[in-house]
Design a protein around this motif. Structure first.
Motif, short mmCIF file in Angstrom:
data_model
loop_
_atom_site.label_atom_id
_atom_site.label_comp_id
_atom_site.label_asym_id
_atom_site.label_seq_id
_atom_site.Cartn_x
_atom_site.Cartn_y
_atom_site.Cartn_z
N THR A 3 -28.73 100.50 55.65
CA THR A 3 -30.14 100.19 56.03
C THR A 3 -30.35 100.80 57.42
O THR A 3 -29.46 101.29 58.23
N LYS A 4 -31.51 101.09 57.88
CA LYS A 4 -31.95 101.27 59.11
C LYS A 4 -31.44 100.57 60.21
O LYS A 4 -30.85 101.09 61.24
N GLU A 5 -31.24 99.25 60.07
CA GLU A 5 -30.68 98.14 61.09
C GLU A 5 -29.12 98.50 61.14
O GLU A 5 -28.67 98.52 62.34
N GLN A 6 -28.68 98.91 60.19
CA GLN A 6 -27.18 98.93 60.10
C GLN A 6 -26.81 100.31 60.74
O GLN A 6 -25.85 100.43 61.75
N ILE A 7 -27.74 101.47 60.76
CA ILE A 7 -27.41 102.57 61.40
C ILE A 7 -27.73 102.60 62.84
O ILE A 7 -27.11 103.06 63.80
N GLU A 8 -28.66 101.68 63.03
CA GLU A 8 -29.03 101.66 64.50
C GLU A 8 -28.10 100.83 65.39
O GLU A 8 -27.48 101.20 66.41
N THR A 9 -27.47 99.76 64.46
CA THR A 9 -26.41 98.87 65.28
C THR A 9 -25.15 99.81 65.42
O THR A 9 -24.78 99.48 66.56
N ALA A 10 -24.78 100.63 64.59
CA ALA A 10 -23.59 101.44 64.48
C ALA A 10 -23.61 102.56 65.82
O ALA A 10 -23.06 102.67 66.50
N LEU A 11 -24.87 103.05 65.82
CA LEU A 11 -25.16 104.02 66.76
C LEU A 11 -25.28 103.33 68.35
O LEU A 11 -24.61 103.89 69.31
N LYS A 12 -25.72 102.28 68.23
CA LYS A 12 -25.96 101.35 69.47
C LYS A 12 -24.29 100.90 70.06
O LYS A 12 -24.14 101.06 71.16
N GLU A 13 -23.82 100.38 69.06
CA GLU A 13 -22.17 100.19 69.56
C GLU A 13 -21.48 101.45 70.04
O GLU A 13 -20.40 101.16 70.79
N PHE A 14 -21.75 102.54 69.20
CA PHE A 14 -20.76 103.57 69.60
C PHE A 14 -21.21 104.19 70.83
O PHE A 14 -20.43 104.51 71.68
N GLU A 15 -22.74 103.82 71.38
CA GLU A 15 -22.95 104.40 72.62
C GLU A 15 -22.46 103.44 73.63
O GLU A 15 -21.95 103.72 74.99
N ARG A 16 -22.21 102.32 73.45
CA ARG A 16 -21.61 101.19 74.21
C ARG A 16 -20.22 101.20 74.42
O ARG A 16 -19.51 101.35 75.60
N LEU A 17 -19.29 101.57 73.34
CA LEU A 17 -17.87 101.70 73.30
C LEU A 17 -17.38 103.17 73.61
O LEU A 17 -16.35 103.29 74.38
N GLY A 18 -18.27 104.26 73.32
CA GLY A 18 -17.93 105.37 73.52
C GLY A 18 -16.67 105.74 72.75
O GLY A 18 -16.04 106.86 72.86
N SER A 19 -16.50 105.21 71.58
CA SER A 19 -15.17 105.33 70.71
C SER A 19 -15.83 105.24 69.22
O SER A 19 -16.23 104.26 68.90
N GLN A 21 -13.85 105.25 66.52
CA GLN A 21 -12.54 104.17 65.84
C GLN A 21 -12.88 102.91 66.21
O GLN A 21 -12.84 101.98 65.55
N ALA A 22 -13.29 102.72 67.55
CA ALA A 22 -13.61 101.40 68.16
C ALA A 22 -14.81 100.63 67.44
O ALA A 22 -14.63 99.49 67.23
N ARG A 103 -9.86 104.54 76.15
CA ARG A 103 -8.78 103.69 76.12
C ARG A 103 -7.27 104.31 75.55
O ARG A 103 -6.17 104.33 76.18
N ALA A 104 -7.78 105.29 74.65
CA ALA A 104 -6.41 105.94 73.98
C ALA A 104 -5.81 107.05 75.11
O ALA A 104 -4.68 107.31 75.33
N SER A 105 -6.78 107.43 76.06
CA SER A 105 -6.03 108.12 77.14
C SER A 105 -5.37 107.57 78.19
O SER A 105 -4.30 107.70 78.51
N ILE A 106 -5.85 106.42 78.34
CA ILE A 106 -4.84 105.26 79.36
C ILE A 106 -3.66 105.00 78.67
O ILE A 106 -2.60 105.03 79.59
N TYR A 107 -3.61 104.73 77.39
CA TYR A 107 -2.30 104.35 76.76
C TYR A 107 -1.54 105.66 76.77
O TYR A 107 -0.17 105.43 76.67
N THR A 108 -2.11 106.99 76.65
CA THR A 108 -1.18 108.00 76.46
C THR A 108 -0.53 108.38 77.72
O THR A 108 0.65 108.82 77.77
N TRP A 109 -1.42 108.15 78.86
CA TRP A 109 -0.93 108.18 80.14
C TRP A 109 0.27 107.11 80.63
O TRP A 109 1.25 107.68 81.03
N TYR A 110 0.17 106.01 79.90
CA TYR A 110 1.30 105.08 80.36
C TYR A 110 2.52 105.48 79.50
O TYR A 110 3.60 105.30 80.12
N ARG A 111 2.30 105.83 78.30
CA ARG A 111 3.75 106.33 77.53
C ARG A 111 4.29 107.44 78.06
O ARG A 111 5.57 107.60 78.33
#
Length: 251
Positions: A3-19, A21-22, A103-111
């Motif tokens: 639905t339109k609401e599901q797509i908007e929610t997914a894009l909004k969370e993607f903008e917030r998280l920047g990932s 997979q997240a 976050r994946a970059s930070i974990y990679t740096w740590y390893r």
């Protein structure tokens, strides 16, 4: 079909998280390809979800490899992020948003830091001069292994010391070796000094170096009662090993 609401929610969370997979882990939908497609359509301004975006989409600054946000950051930035996340206990997500790297970059740096030390964080040879590199420095992983090996050696030394206390001194199991007399400690040290260094044994048995050498000199002195001991033993054996100390003393 979403639905339109599901797509908007997914894009909004993607903008917030920047990932991608997240976002999928949080919402449980959609697939990676689908979310990428929605994102590309939104960038293009297409009517991708039963309408058009309310306003033109702006790419976040953290997706731009600007001079202040290079694709391969400096090692100091990586070290600071690792220190904040894994020493100070700050949230990886929080640090990720602040510095603009995933976050994946930070974990990679740590390893890489665990495996190779600071050198593993160098993204290019220009960040460090060859003459400034200390190739003799052990990585944290190698240091941990060395510490564990030292602990194992110390435990083995304590076991060997206890064995000698049982075999030579005939002490009861569970004895505290630090409570032995200095003379007894010196005897144990002499029995195992071929396997361990003297400083290690002195520290293990809690005896000063001067005290040990004093006991060594005492042990090496000739026994002034040697002839008397031989005489007592002969009297005891001649009387069928039955005489006590009073009758032996009377002889």
């Amino acid at each position: 079909m979403y639905t339109k609401e599901q797509i908007e929610t997914a894009l909004k969370e993607f903008e917030r998280l920047g990932s991608v997979q997240a976002t999928i882990n949080l919402l449980g939908y959609p697939s990676r390809n689908t979310l990428y497609r929605w994102y590309e359509e939104k960038l293009a301004g297409k009517p991708n979800y039963h309408g058009s975006p309310d306003k033109p989409y702006k790419i976040k600054e953290k997706f731009i490899n600007a001079a202040e946000h290079p694709r391969h950051p400096d090692a100091n930035l990586k070290l600071d992020a690792i220190y904040r996340c894994f020493s100070l206990g700050e949230g990886v997500e929080y640090v990720s948003r602040e510095i603009g790297y995933s976050r994946a970059s930070i974990y990679t740096w740590y390893r890489k830091y665990q495996q190779f030390g600071v050198v593993g964080l160098m993204s290019s040879k220009k960040q460090i001069k060859r003459e400034e590199m200390d190739f003799n420095t052990e990585s944290p992983k190698e240091q941990n292994i060395a510490d564990l090996q030292a602990q194992i050696n110390n435990l083995q030394m304590e076991i060997d010391v206890l064995k000698e206390a049982l075999n030579i001194l005939k002490k009861a199991p569970g004895i505290n070796i630090t409570e032995l007399k200095n003379r007894e400690k010196a005897v144990i040290i002499d029995a195992v000094k071929d396997k361990y260094s003297l400083p290690q044994l002195l520290k293990c048995l809690c005896i000063a170096k001067s005290s040990y050498y004093y006991q060594e000199s005492v042990i090496k002195r000739p026994d002034k009662y040697r002839d008397l001991r031989i005489h007592i033993k002969r009297i005891f054996e001649e009387n069928r090993n039955c005489y006590g100390y009073r009758r032996i003393h009377g002889k």
